[in-house]
Design an enzyme around this catalytic site. Structure first.
Site, PDB file in Angstrom:
ATOM      1  CG  HIS B  68       5.025  62.182  66.001  1.00 18.71           C
ATOM      2  ND1 HIS B  68       3.619  62.374  66.441  1.00 18.71           N
ATOM      3  CD2 HIS B  68       4.480  62.429  64.681  1.00 18.71           C
ATOM      4  CE1 HIS B  68       2.637  62.387  65.705  1.00 18.71           C
ATOM      5  NE2 HIS B  68       3.250  62.576  64.615  1.00 18.71           N
ATOM      6  CG  ASP B  97     -12.731  34.980  74.479  1.00 22.33           C
ATOM      7  OD1 ASP B  97     -11.668  35.363  74.037  1.00 22.33           O
ATOM      8  OD2 ASP B  97     -13.128  35.464  75.395  1.00 22.33           O
ATOM      9  CD1 TRP B 133       8.636  57.353  60.365  1.00 21.05           C
ATOM     10  CD2 TRP B 133       8.284  55.198  60.856  1.00 21.05           C
ATOM     11  NE1 TRP B 133       8.305  56.769  59.331  1.00 21.05           N
ATOM     12  CE2 TRP B 133       7.799  55.457  59.630  1.00 21.05           C
ATOM     13  CE3 TRP B 133       8.301  53.985  61.521  1.00 21.05           C
ATOM     14  CZ2 TRP B 133       7.262  54.440  58.880  1.00 21.05           C
ATOM     15  CZ3 TRP B 133       7.514  52.905  60.585  1.00 21.05           C
ATOM     16  CH2 TRP B 133       7.223  53.199  59.315  1.00 21.05           C
ATOM     17  CB  SER B 161       3.236  42.019  71.434  1.00 24.21           C
ATOM     18  OG  SER B 161       1.892  42.796  71.213  1.00 24.21           O
ATOM     19  CB  SER B 162       2.585  42.611  65.928  1.00 24.17           C
ATOM     20  OG  SER B 162       2.608  43.903  66.259  1.00 24.17           O
ATOM     21  CG  HIS B 245       4.781  49.856  50.999  1.00 26.59           C
ATOM     22  ND1 HIS B 245       4.694  51.052  50.803  1.00 26.59           N
ATOM     23  CD2 HIS B 245       3.756  49.311  50.377  1.00 26.59           C
ATOM     24  CE1 HIS B 245       3.569  51.617  50.138  1.00 26.59           C
ATOM     25  NE2 HIS B 245       3.017  50.383  49.744  1.00 26.59           N
ATOM     26  CD  GLU B 247       3.557  48.764  60.601  1.00 26.28           C
ATOM     27  OE1 GLU B 247       3.785  47.265  60.560  1.00 26.28           O
ATOM     28  OE2 GLU B 247       3.067  49.342  61.337  1.00 26.28           O
ATOM     29  CE1 TYR B 249      -0.859  50.502  50.889  1.00 24.51           C
ATOM     30  CE2 TYR B 249       0.449  48.700  50.274  1.00 24.51           C
ATOM     31  CZ  TYR B 249      -0.209  49.920  49.871  1.00 24.51           C
ATOM     32  OH  TYR B 249       0.284  50.732  48.890  1.00 24.51           O
ATOM     33  CB  SER B 260     -16.549  47.733  54.221  1.00 22.04           C
ATOM     34  OG  SER B 260     -15.580  48.293  53.310  1.00 22.04           O
ATOM     35  CG  HIS B 294       7.116  53.039  46.539  1.00 18.03           C
ATOM     36  ND1 HIS B 294       5.785  52.510  46.494  1.00 18.03           N
ATOM     37  CD2 HIS B 294       7.103  53.193  47.940  1.00 18.03           C
ATOM     38  CE1 HIS B 294       5.154  52.224  47.547  1.00 18.03           C
ATOM     39  NE2 HIS B 294       5.991  52.534  48.342  1.00 18.03           N
ATOM     40  CG  HIS B 295       9.167  53.662  51.129  1.00 19.57           C
ATOM     41  ND1 HIS B 295       8.106  54.554  51.685  1.00 19.57           N
ATOM     42  CD2 HIS B 295       8.341  52.644  50.526  1.00 19.57           C
ATOM     43  CE1 HIS B 295       7.034  54.172  51.781  1.00 19.57           C
ATOM     44  NE2 HIS B 295       7.120  52.836  51.306  1.00 19.57           N
ATOM     45  CB  THR B 320      -6.539  52.024  46.170  1.00 22.39           C
ATOM     46  OG1 THR B 320      -5.340  51.207  46.668  1.00 22.39           O
ATOM     47  CG2 THR B 320      -7.074  52.670  47.367  1.00 22.39           C
ATOM     48  CE  LYS B 323     -10.159  47.419  49.656  1.00 21.92           C
ATOM     49  NZ  LYS B 323     -11.169  46.900  50.636  1.00 21.92           N
ATOM     50  NE  ARG B 442       9.925  62.903  56.232  1.00 21.54           N
ATOM     51  CZ  ARG B 442       9.606  61.609  56.061  1.00 21.54           C
ATOM     52  NH1 ARG B 442       9.975  60.999  55.080  1.00 21.54           N
ATOM     53  NH2 ARG B 442       9.229  60.999  57.138  1.00 21.54           N
TER      54      ARG B 442
END
Lengths: 322, 517
Positions: B68, B97, B133, B161-162, B245, B247, B249, B260, B294-295, B320, B323, B442
């Site tokens: 998932h 293009d 994951w 690809s990315s 991390h 990732e 964002y 926006s 922090h993870h 943040t 924003k 979890r």
């Protein structure tokens, strides 16, 4: 499709290519390559033989052939004058950011080296607050494990002795100059540094030759660069041979062997890639490609070559000297 | 170039070099993955409807949580944003293009192969990836099923690809802008994607390095993550989160750009604080590189590390907050109307802020020792990802779909989809805060009896949310097939070059650059 020449500002008639079969063919080739490789690795693990290696080879052949045809077409398009000034800039940006991604790939391995050398290693040896509280470290330290870089024995050996699953190469068998068996003059990494630094100079002289319109100078110095690259790879082969056969230092010799071979191995692989690029540029030049103001294919390869050189300098300091 | 339309037949999609075709393929692929990842989520929620083991084996449950996460992150959210970038960035900057159109198609076509391989691991001997994951070593190395090798290579080609997609986007933005489109005139969606692409090129190679280390440990006897050989399993977490991390964002910055774009249109006011939005985005990107641990507060870092990563993480609240302040101020005293894209955008601002605040709670290292690995974390990141990333994608589809296909969507159905999703997601994820704070871990298929009520509520919400997305599919297909014709402007005086071309947008737009005021 407009093929006429560009406006001075480079904004008119951006060349959007016709439909192309290259992307889907390259995807299929890439998929076969990785599927075959993964299958092959699992077969190795299970000590079985199967189709994995053949699928991988077929995929690699398909991917290489597609990329060859793809690059060939971009070269043909450029020589037919289809590329605007603006499109040429897109290729320049593309190469620059690709090299940045390569820098970050090496950063992961240099980061891992830093972490195990300066943080995790000392903790495993019982140093500091973390070492004191770590149950495993207590067990290893009690068994006589002492941490020092390069770690030529493993914590596993400290506890299990000769029965350990992960055996270090043993004291004095690192690739540092103090352990070099044949004296400093025969210490291969030093010669490799000289070779690779010289090759950055020769490729630069070749570039100057091209800019001056001196094709003999360009091809001569480019050839010299390729020869230096091959010499580098040969010395690295000798070095690996010495490590594996004479010193017993392998990928499986604990974290020192791991970091040493992974960092130098990936670098060597990139040297091989860079050398291939330069060789292709030499062959293209022999076919009459490139002019003094239109030679980005060569410039991209030389940028890549300088990048490989910078990585080596970092390797030389962080893997061989410090 | 501007005078021919799309090719006929399926070859159009296989061989295309057109940014609109490729954008559409990305979006459809992403939606297929969204449904697949959604089905995995519903398996999880069905099992968790009651305490005890009902429907699936614990091993299979682990594969579901893992797949998932992987499918939603790499298959649904990221390709959706790349699809939007493909469709919109060339039109927004006045380019004909993408900069490198053939490579663009390669970036896309790698993905179906990568995800076919990843999904096929579920049917392999020993099952699919079952280690979460985040695939922490040694679960993903020493104790992994053999299919992990396929997982590793699938991640490798997704990364390729990315990286190619990001190089293309950066080259397009830096090189293909129409004359007069200076950097500080670019729409914020373009700005946020520029920074996102930079993050991708910086961290996808680190992920490649991470899975390569796993591959070597598993198959070739290296000791990166093995303490017995002098390595450290915690090294895995450092390398992974250095990728991971930024990732997260990558999955939210383009959403900022979408909000926006939409909020000013329906508030009928220019965006408040354009320049501060740009600088805030750049600050968030910079900070994302120095907060990864922090993870990992509970792995036993030195106290100096805990403090550094705690304070650095709290700093992210500042840009943040800028924003959120700007979006609210844009709406303040505007002539607001509440069409479907605006509803999703407003819900985005409010619910993303909730997710941001629970993130701030988690950033407090001593408190994190209690929250770590509980459902509170699950609630937190689903609040930033579902109403953050996913709602912004819905908002973007409703906002730009009339431009893409030339027809207006049915406003009543769109609003119904919004309210069903809004209610569904809050019913699903809000109770998770409570069970998490009460201590429910979890990634466990069973739980203590006292968590049963909230879990039943969450499961019902999840099914409501899940089936609402089939309704979304219906709305989109209905819009493409017909409906009220959209005007070229579509909305009431929206900002941006994409509204100056016809609806539906011609196959080739801006073959010569437009004049920028």
């Amino acid at each position: 499709m407009s093929t006429d020449t560009n406006n001075v500002d480079g904004y008119e008639h951006y060349y959007v290519p016709e439909q192309s079969a290259f992307p889907i063919l390259a995807s299929i080739g890439l998929f076969a390559l990785i599927f075959g490789l993964a299958t092959f690795f699992n077969e190795l693990q299970a000590e079985a033989t199967g189709a994995g290696r053949y699928i991988a080879i077929a995929g690699f052949a398909m991917l290489s052939a597609t990329l060859f045809a793809w690059f060939r077409q971009t070269v043909v398009e450029n020589m037919a004058g289809m590329n605007s000034v603006q499109l040429k800039r897109s290729y320049v940006w593309g190469m620059g950011w690709f090299i940045f991604s390569e820098v970050m790939f090496f950063a992961a391995f240099f980061g891992a080296l830093y972490y195990v050398r300066n943080l995790a290693g000392p903790w495993l040896g019982g140093e500091g607050e973390k070492g004191q509280y770590m149950e495993l470290a207590k067990m290893w330290v009690a068994s006589g494990y002492e941490y020092a870089w390069p770690p030529m024995t493993t914590p596993d050996e400290a506890v299990n002795g000769a029965k350990a699953l992960v055996q270090g190469a043993g004291e004095g068998n690192s690739m540092y100059p103090r352990d070099a068996h044949n004296g400093l003059a025969l210490w291969l990494p030093m010669w490799n540094t000289i070779l690779l630094l010289s090759s950055s100079v020769t490729v630069h002289i070749a570039h100057n030759g091209l800019k001056d319109g001196n094709r003999a100078k360009f091809q001569g110095w480019l050839f010299a660069t390729v020869v230096l690259a091959i010499a580098f790879l040969y010395l690295q082969y000798m070095e690996y041979h010495e490590a594996y056969v004479d010193l017993g230092l392998t990928l499986e010799s604990g974290i020192y062997g791991t970091t040493f071979f992974m960092l130098t191995g990936f670098h060597g692989f990139h040297v091989f890639l860079g050398m291939t690029m330069l060789l292709i540029m030499l062959l293209r030049s022999l076919k009459g490609h490139f002019s003094h103001d239109d030679c980005f294919g060569f410039e991209a390869a030389s940028w890549y070559w300088h990048f490989v050189d910078v990585v080596w300098v970092c390797l030389f300091f962080f893997v061989y000297i410090i | 170039m501007g005078d021919h339309g799309p090719a006929k037949g399926f070859g159009r999609w296989l061989f295309t070099t057109n940014h609109k075709d490729i954008g559409s393929m990305y979006l459809w692929f992403s939606f297929a993955m969204f449904l697949m990842g959604g089905v995995f989520a519903l398996v999880i929620r069905a099992e968790l409807f009651q305490p005890g083991l009902q429907l699936v084996e614990p091993e299979f449950f682990n594969q579901m949580t893992t797949m998932h996460g992987l499918v939603m992150v790499f298959g649904a959210v990221m390709p959706a944003f790349v699809g939007l970038a493909n469709w919109l960035i060339p039109m927004m900057v006045g380019a004909p293009d993408m900069a490198l159109p053939r490579m663009n198609n390669w970036s896309f076509w790698i993905l179906p192969f990568a995800f076919t391989l990843l999904a096929s691991t579920l049917f392999m001997e020993g099952g699919g990836p079952n280690f979460g994951w985040t695939f922490y070593a040694p679960l993903s190395t020493t104790y992994a099923p053999p299919s992990v090798t396929y997982f590793i290579f699938a991640v490798h080609i997704m990364g390729a690809s990315s990286i190619m997609g990001s190089i293309n986007i950066i080259a397009t933005i830096l090189n293909m802008r129409a004359p007069g489109m200076t950097l500080m005139k670019m729409p914020l969606f373009v700005w946020t994607w520029l920074i996102t692409a930079y993050l991708l090129i910086a961290v996808m190679p680190v992920l490649a390095g991470c899975v390569t280390m796993m591959l070597m440990d598993i198959h070739f006897g290296t000791s990166f993550f093995s303490a017995a050989g002098g390595g450290d399993p915690v090294l895995f977490q450092h390398v992974f989160w250095f990728f991971g991390h930024p990732e997260v964002y990558i999955m939210i910055l383009p959403a900022f750009g979408i909000a926006s774009a939409i909020i000013p249109t329906f508030a009928r006011k220019p965006l408040f604080g354009y320049a501060s939005m740009v600088y805030a985005t750049a600050s968030i990107a910079f900070l994302s590189f120095i907060v990864w641990a922090h993870h990992m507060f509970t792995v036993g870092m030195p106290i100096a590390g805990e403090l550094f990563f705690m304070y650095a993480t709290m700093l992210i609240a500042v840009p943040t907050g800028v924003k959120v302040f700007n979006w609210v101020t844009t709406m303040f005293r505007g002539s607001m109307t509440f069409e479907t894209p605006m509803l999703f955008a407003i819900a985005f601002v409010i619910l993303f802020t909730i997710g941001g605040f629970s993130g701030l709670m988690l950033s407090i290292a001593p408190a994190d020792f209690q929250y770590h690995d509980t459902y509170f974390v699950v609630a937190h990141f689903h609040y930033v990802l579902v109403p953050g990333a996913i709602f912004s994608i819905f908002a973007a589809v409703y906002y730009w779909l009339p431009k893409w296909c030339g027809n207006m969507y049915d406003e009543r159905l769109g609003k119904a989809h919004f309210w069903l999703s809004f209610v569904g997601l809050n019913v699903t994820f809000f109770p998770m805060h409570f069970v998490g704070l009460a201590g429910m871990p979890r990634r466990i298929p069973d739980y203590a009896l006292q968590f049963a009520d909230f879990n039943q509520i969450a499961s019902m919400g999840a099914f409501l949310f899940g089936f609402s997305q089939v309704f979304f599919l219906f709305i989109v297909i209905k819009t493409i097939r017909g409906g009220q014709k959209a005007t070229d402007e579509v909305w009431d005086n929206p900002e941006g070059l994409e509204w100056t071309v016809a609806s539906p947008a011609p196959y080739h737009t801006f073959t010569t650059p437009p004049a920028i005021k």
